[in-house]
Design a protein around this motif. Structure first.
Motif, PDB file in Angstrom:
ATOM      1  N   THR A  28      -0.968  -0.264   0.428  1.00  0.00           N
ATOM      2  CA  THR A  28      -0.453  -0.367  -0.937  1.00  0.00           C
ATOM      3  C   THR A  28       0.552  -1.502  -1.017  1.00  0.00           C
ATOM      4  O   THR A  28       1.472  -1.584  -0.193  1.00  0.00           O
ATOM      5  N   TRP A  29       0.342  -2.367  -1.980  1.00  0.00           N
ATOM      6  CA  TRP A  29       1.312  -3.437  -2.257  1.00  0.00           C
ATOM      7  C   TRP A  29       2.074  -3.046  -3.518  1.00  0.00           C
ATOM      8  O   TRP A  29       1.460  -2.811  -4.563  1.00  0.00           O
ATOM      9  N   GLU A  30       3.373  -2.974  -3.430  1.00  0.00           N
ATOM     10  CA  GLU A  30       4.203  -2.575  -4.570  1.00  0.00           C
ATOM     11  C   GLU A  30       5.067  -3.739  -5.025  1.00  0.00           C
ATOM     12  O   GLU A  30       5.757  -4.358  -4.205  1.00  0.00           O
ATOM     13  N   SER A  36       1.909   0.692   6.087  1.00  0.00           N
ATOM     14  CA  SER A  36       0.783   0.633   5.155  1.00  0.00           C
ATOM     15  C   SER A  36       1.261   0.351   3.732  1.00  0.00           C
ATOM     16  O   SER A  36       0.486   0.395   2.788  1.00  0.00           O
ATOM     17  N   THR A  37       2.560   0.072   3.603  1.00  0.00           N
ATOM     18  CA  THR A  37       3.100  -0.324   2.305  1.00  0.00           C
ATOM     19  C   THR A  37       3.776  -1.682   2.445  1.00  0.00           C
ATOM     20  O   THR A  37       4.559  -1.899   3.367  1.00  0.00           O
ATOM     21  N   THR A  70      -5.533   2.872   3.845  1.00  0.00           N
ATOM     22  CA  THR A  70      -5.324   2.280   2.527  1.00  0.00           C
ATOM     23  C   THR A  70      -3.942   1.635   2.502  1.00  0.00           C
ATOM     24  O   THR A  70      -2.938   2.307   2.751  1.00  0.00           O
ATOM     25  N   SER A 128       1.330  -1.610  -8.737  1.00  0.00           N
ATOM     26  CA  SER A 128       0.915  -1.756  -7.343  1.00  0.00           C
ATOM     27  C   SER A 128      -0.584  -1.989  -7.252  1.00  0.00           C
ATOM     28  O   SER A 128      -1.315  -1.833  -8.232  1.00  0.00           O
ATOM     29  N   TYR A 129      -1.018  -2.371  -6.074  1.00  0.00           N
ATOM     30  CA  TYR A 129      -2.429  -2.617  -5.786  1.00  0.00           C
ATOM     31  C   TYR A 129      -2.736  -1.969  -4.446  1.00  0.00           C
ATOM     32  O   TYR A 129      -1.899  -1.994  -3.537  1.00  0.00           O
ATOM     33  N   GLU A 130      -3.913  -1.361  -4.346  1.00  0.00           N
ATOM     34  CA  GLU A 130      -4.306  -0.682  -3.110  1.00  0.00           C
ATOM     35  C   GLU A 130      -5.632  -1.221  -2.614  1.00  0.00           C
ATOM     36  O   GLU A 130      -6.513  -1.536  -3.412  1.00  0.00           O
ATOM     37  N   TYR A 131      -5.758  -1.298  -1.307  1.00  0.00           N
ATOM     38  CA  TYR A 131      -7.056  -1.664  -0.732  1.00  0.00           C
ATOM     39  C   TYR A 131      -7.228  -0.941   0.592  1.00  0.00           C
ATOM     40  O   TYR A 131      -6.293  -0.837   1.391  1.00  0.00           O
ATOM     41  N   THR A 132      -8.434  -0.428   0.813  1.00  0.00           N
ATOM     42  CA  THR A 132      -8.738   0.296   2.045  1.00  0.00           C
ATOM     43  C   THR A 132      -9.509  -0.618   2.992  1.00  0.00           C
ATOM     44  O   THR A 132     -10.556  -1.169   2.619  1.00  0.00           O
TER      45      THR A 132
END
Ligand SMILES: [Cu+2]
Length: 161
Positions: free
Chosen positions: A80-82, A56-57, A78, A131-135
């Motif tokens: 997460t892109w880091e 998920s990352t 969710t 970072s950016y998060e999306y569910t």
């Protein structure tokens, strides 16, 4: 007389072919772009056999890549892109390559691909250390890309199960 002319034509023909072959070789040797295209085609061709990582990352690197490139998550996860490098990237969904009933997503919070494209680089650029998060609430396969590095093959996939 006839015989002689035919021989001349034949020689010219051979020279022409050799010339074309020489150009082709020179082109692929000198062009990084062509090399990228070739490796992308190889990846694309084997996509049915590609493995999906349970993660998920996703890291975004200075190699202009999402790592892992293909992730599988369960609905409601969710992601997460880091950005672990120093070069800025975006996470921008292809409007036509997400499930029909899914919401659009893109870093910067845009609700369409054209808006994301128009908004870059003022908005949507995920910088070093950010970072950016999306569910993901809808099952299916999503394909996304990085606006500045799409031409470098910076695309990724999320499969929601
Ligand atoms: Cu990028």
């Amino acid at each position: 007389m006839n015989q002689t002319r035919r021989n001349v034509l034949r020689v010219l023909g051979v020279a022409g072919v050799a010339g074309v072959a020489g150009c082709t070789t020179g082109g692929s040797d000198g062009s990084d772009g062509e090399t990228t295209t070739e490796s992308e085609e190889t990846t694309e061709g084997g996509s049915s056999g590609e493995s999906w990582e349970q993660a998920s990352t996703v890291e975004m690197t200075d190699d202009l890549a999402y790592a892992p490139k293909r992730i599988e998550v369960s609905k409601g996860t969710t992601v997460t892109w880091e950005n672990v490098g120093s070069i800025g990237h975006t996470i921008t969904a292809y409007e036509d390559e997400i499930p029909d009933d899914a919401s659009y997503f893109a870093s910067g919070g845009f609700d369409s691909q054209s808006a994301a494209s128009d908004g870059y680089p003022d908005e949507g650029n995920v910088k070093e250390g950010e970072s950016y998060e999306y569910t993901f609430e809808t099952k299916g396969t999503y394909k996304y890309y990085c606006i500045p590095h799409e031409m470098n093959g910076m695309v990724g996939y999320v499969k929601v199960v």
